[in-house]
Write a protein that holds these residues in place. Structure first.
Motif, PDB file in Angstrom:
ATOM      1  N   PRO A 113     -68.682  41.912  47.260  1.00 25.32           N
ATOM      2  CA  PRO A 113     -67.297  42.390  47.137  1.00 25.32           C
ATOM      3  C   PRO A 113     -66.613  41.938  45.840  1.00 25.32           C
ATOM      4  O   PRO A 113     -65.811  42.681  45.266  1.00 25.32           O
ATOM      5  CB  PRO A 113     -66.586  41.823  48.364  1.00 25.32           C
ATOM      6  N   LEU A 114     -66.948  40.725  45.376  1.00 30.02           N
ATOM      7  CA  LEU A 114     -66.347  40.264  44.117  1.00 30.02           C
ATOM      8  C   LEU A 114     -66.831  41.106  42.940  1.00 30.02           C
ATOM      9  O   LEU A 114     -66.038  41.496  42.085  1.00 30.02           O
ATOM     10  CB  LEU A 114     -66.672  38.796  43.873  1.00 30.02           C
ATOM     11  N   ARG A 115     -68.109  41.395  42.908  1.00 30.33           N
ATOM     12  CA  ARG A 115     -68.646  42.217  41.817  1.00 30.33           C
ATOM     13  C   ARG A 115     -68.026  43.615  41.856  1.00 30.33           C
ATOM     14  O   ARG A 115     -67.630  44.154  40.832  1.00 30.33           O
ATOM     15  CB  ARG A 115     -70.162  42.308  41.910  1.00 30.33           C
ATOM     16  N   ARG A 116     -67.915  44.184  43.048  1.00 29.11           N
ATOM     17  CA  ARG A 116     -67.308  45.513  43.188  1.00 29.11           C
ATOM     18  C   ARG A 116     -65.863  45.495  42.672  1.00 29.11           C
ATOM     19  O   ARG A 116     -65.449  46.374  41.912  1.00 29.11           O
ATOM     20  CB  ARG A 116     -67.363  45.977  44.641  1.00 29.11           C
TER      21      ARG A 116
ATOM     22  N   ARG B 274     -64.847  31.375  36.092  1.00 26.32           N
ATOM     23  CA  ARG B 274     -64.154  30.422  36.968  1.00 26.32           C
ATOM     24  C   ARG B 274     -62.659  30.781  37.074  1.00 26.32           C
ATOM     25  O   ARG B 274     -62.096  30.814  38.169  1.00 26.32           O
ATOM     26  CB  ARG B 274     -64.332  29.003  36.441  1.00 26.32           C
ATOM     27  N   LYS B 275     -62.026  31.082  35.937  1.00 23.25           N
ATOM     28  CA  LYS B 275     -60.609  31.460  35.954  1.00 23.25           C
ATOM     29  C   LYS B 275     -60.397  32.735  36.750  1.00 23.25           C
ATOM     30  O   LYS B 275     -59.440  32.853  37.519  1.00 23.25           O
ATOM     31  CB  LYS B 275     -60.090  31.641  34.530  1.00 23.25           C
ATOM     32  N   LEU B 276     -61.281  33.694  36.560  1.00 19.25           N
ATOM     33  CA  LEU B 276     -61.188  34.957  37.295  1.00 19.25           C
ATOM     34  C   LEU B 276     -61.320  34.709  38.796  1.00 19.25           C
ATOM     35  O   LEU B 276     -60.525  35.225  39.589  1.00 19.25           O
ATOM     36  CB  LEU B 276     -62.279  35.918  36.822  1.00 19.25           C
ATOM     37  N   LEU B 277     -62.290  33.908  39.181  1.00 21.30           N
ATOM     38  CA  LEU B 277     -62.495  33.620  40.600  1.00 21.30           C
ATOM     39  C   LEU B 277     -61.326  32.856  41.197  1.00 21.30           C
ATOM     40  O   LEU B 277     -60.960  33.094  42.353  1.00 21.30           O
ATOM     41  CB  LEU B 277     -63.795  32.847  40.805  1.00 21.30           C
ATOM     42  N   GLU B 278     -60.745  31.945  40.440  1.00 19.02           N
ATOM     43  CA  GLU B 278     -59.586  31.215  40.948  1.00 19.02           C
ATOM     44  C   GLU B 278     -58.431  32.153  41.237  1.00 19.02           C
ATOM     45  O   GLU B 278     -57.671  31.928  42.176  1.00 19.02           O
ATOM     46  CB  GLU B 278     -59.167  30.134  39.950  1.00 19.02           C
TER      47      GLU B 278
ATOM     48  N   GLU C 100     -68.601  28.978  27.924  1.00 15.96           N
ATOM     49  CA  GLU C 100     -67.441  29.845  27.738  1.00 15.96           C
ATOM     50  C   GLU C 100     -67.383  30.928  28.812  1.00 15.96           C
ATOM     51  O   GLU C 100     -66.334  31.167  29.405  1.00 15.96           O
ATOM     52  CB  GLU C 100     -67.486  30.490  26.352  1.00 15.96           C
ATOM     53  N   ILE C 101     -68.502  31.574  29.068  1.00 19.94           N
ATOM     54  CA  ILE C 101     -68.526  32.644  30.066  1.00 19.94           C
ATOM     55  C   ILE C 101     -68.314  32.082  31.464  1.00 19.94           C
ATOM     56  O   ILE C 101     -67.586  32.673  32.278  1.00 19.94           O
ATOM     57  CB  ILE C 101     -69.840  33.451  29.969  1.00 19.94           C
ATOM     58  N   ILE C 102     -68.879  30.933  31.751  1.00 16.88           N
ATOM     59  CA  ILE C 102     -68.638  30.296  33.048  1.00 16.88           C
ATOM     60  C   ILE C 102     -67.152  29.977  33.211  1.00 16.88           C
ATOM     61  O   ILE C 102     -66.579  30.176  34.282  1.00 16.88           O
ATOM     62  CB  ILE C 102     -69.511  29.034  33.219  1.00 16.88           C
TER      63      ILE C 102
ATOM     64  N   TRP D  82     -65.561  43.285  34.918  1.00 13.25           N
ATOM     65  CA  TRP D  82     -67.014  43.239  34.698  1.00 13.25           C
ATOM     66  C   TRP D  82     -67.350  43.704  33.287  1.00 13.25           C
ATOM     67  O   TRP D  82     -68.115  43.043  32.581  1.00 13.25           O
ATOM     68  CB  TRP D  82     -67.719  44.102  35.743  1.00 13.25           C
ATOM     69  N   ASP D  83     -66.765  44.829  32.873  1.00 14.68           N
ATOM     70  CA  ASP D  83     -67.033  45.360  31.531  1.00 14.68           C
ATOM     71  C   ASP D  83     -66.487  44.439  30.441  1.00 14.68           C
ATOM     72  O   ASP D  83     -67.142  44.233  29.418  1.00 14.68           O
ATOM     73  CB  ASP D  83     -66.439  46.758  31.365  1.00 14.68           C
ATOM     74  N   ARG D  84     -65.304  43.874  30.663  1.00 13.03           N
ATOM     75  CA  ARG D  84     -64.729  42.962  29.666  1.00 13.03           C
ATOM     76  C   ARG D  84     -65.586  41.713  29.495  1.00 13.03           C
ATOM     77  O   ARG D  84     -65.848  41.274  28.372  1.00 13.03           O
ATOM     78  CB  ARG D  84     -63.295  42.572  30.046  1.00 13.03           C
ATOM     79  N   ILE D  85     -66.035  41.144  30.602  1.00 10.10           N
ATOM     80  CA  ILE D  85     -66.855  39.935  30.527  1.00 10.10           C
ATOM     81  C   ILE D  85     -68.220  40.268  29.924  1.00 10.10           C
ATOM     82  O   ILE D  85     -68.746  39.508  29.108  1.00 10.10           O
ATOM     83  CB  ILE D  85     -66.982  39.273  31.916  1.00 10.10           C
ATOM     84  N   SER D  86     -68.788  41.402  30.303  1.00  9.76           N
ATOM     85  CA  SER D  86     -70.079  41.828  29.736  1.00  9.76           C
ATOM     86  C   SER D  86     -69.980  42.010  28.224  1.00  9.76           C
ATOM     87  O   SER D  86     -70.869  41.583  27.474  1.00  9.76           O
ATOM     88  CB  SER D  86     -70.548  43.128  30.377  1.00  9.76           C
TER      89      SER D  86
END
Length: 104
Positions: A17-20, A95-99, A89-91, A28-32
């Motif tokens: 669900p988080l990936r979706r 982490r910020k996104l998940l928070e 950096e990506i982690i 997802w596209d921004r982080i990729s």
């Protein structure tokens, strides 16, 4: 960007669900894109292009190698050699996104 779902069931149940949600809202596209940019700037992409080409050339002598086999052979090395600064950096971004997404 290929994704690797977590192996344990609790993480796997959160991953889908988080990936979706990340795909739907563009994270997802921004982080990729950021990961690709950082890997390119660090020289990692060029280094693994060279390694891939050399591995494919060596395999030509024995009948060649499929892209899938090349990915299987070089994947672990590629993951291991991601520069620590890029990985951290990506982690941090994740982490910020998940928070923001999950209340702990």
């Amino acid at each position: 960007m290929p994704s690797k779902a977590p192996k344990d069931s609790r993480s796997a149940s959160l991953y889908v669900p988080l990936r979706r949600r990340m795909i739907e809202n563009g994270d997802w596209d921004r982080i990729s894109a950021r990961l690709a940019r950082e890997l390119n700037e660090s020289g990692w992409i060029d280094r693994f292009k060279d390694i891939s080409k050399e591995t494919a050339r060596r395999a030509e002598a024995t009948g060649g190698i499929s892209v899938e086999a090349l990915m299987t052979e070089l994947g672990p090395q590629a993951e291991e050699e991601v520069p620590t600064a890029v990985r951290q950096e990506i982690i941090g971004v994740l982490r910020k996104l998940l928070e923001r997404q999950i209340e702990f």
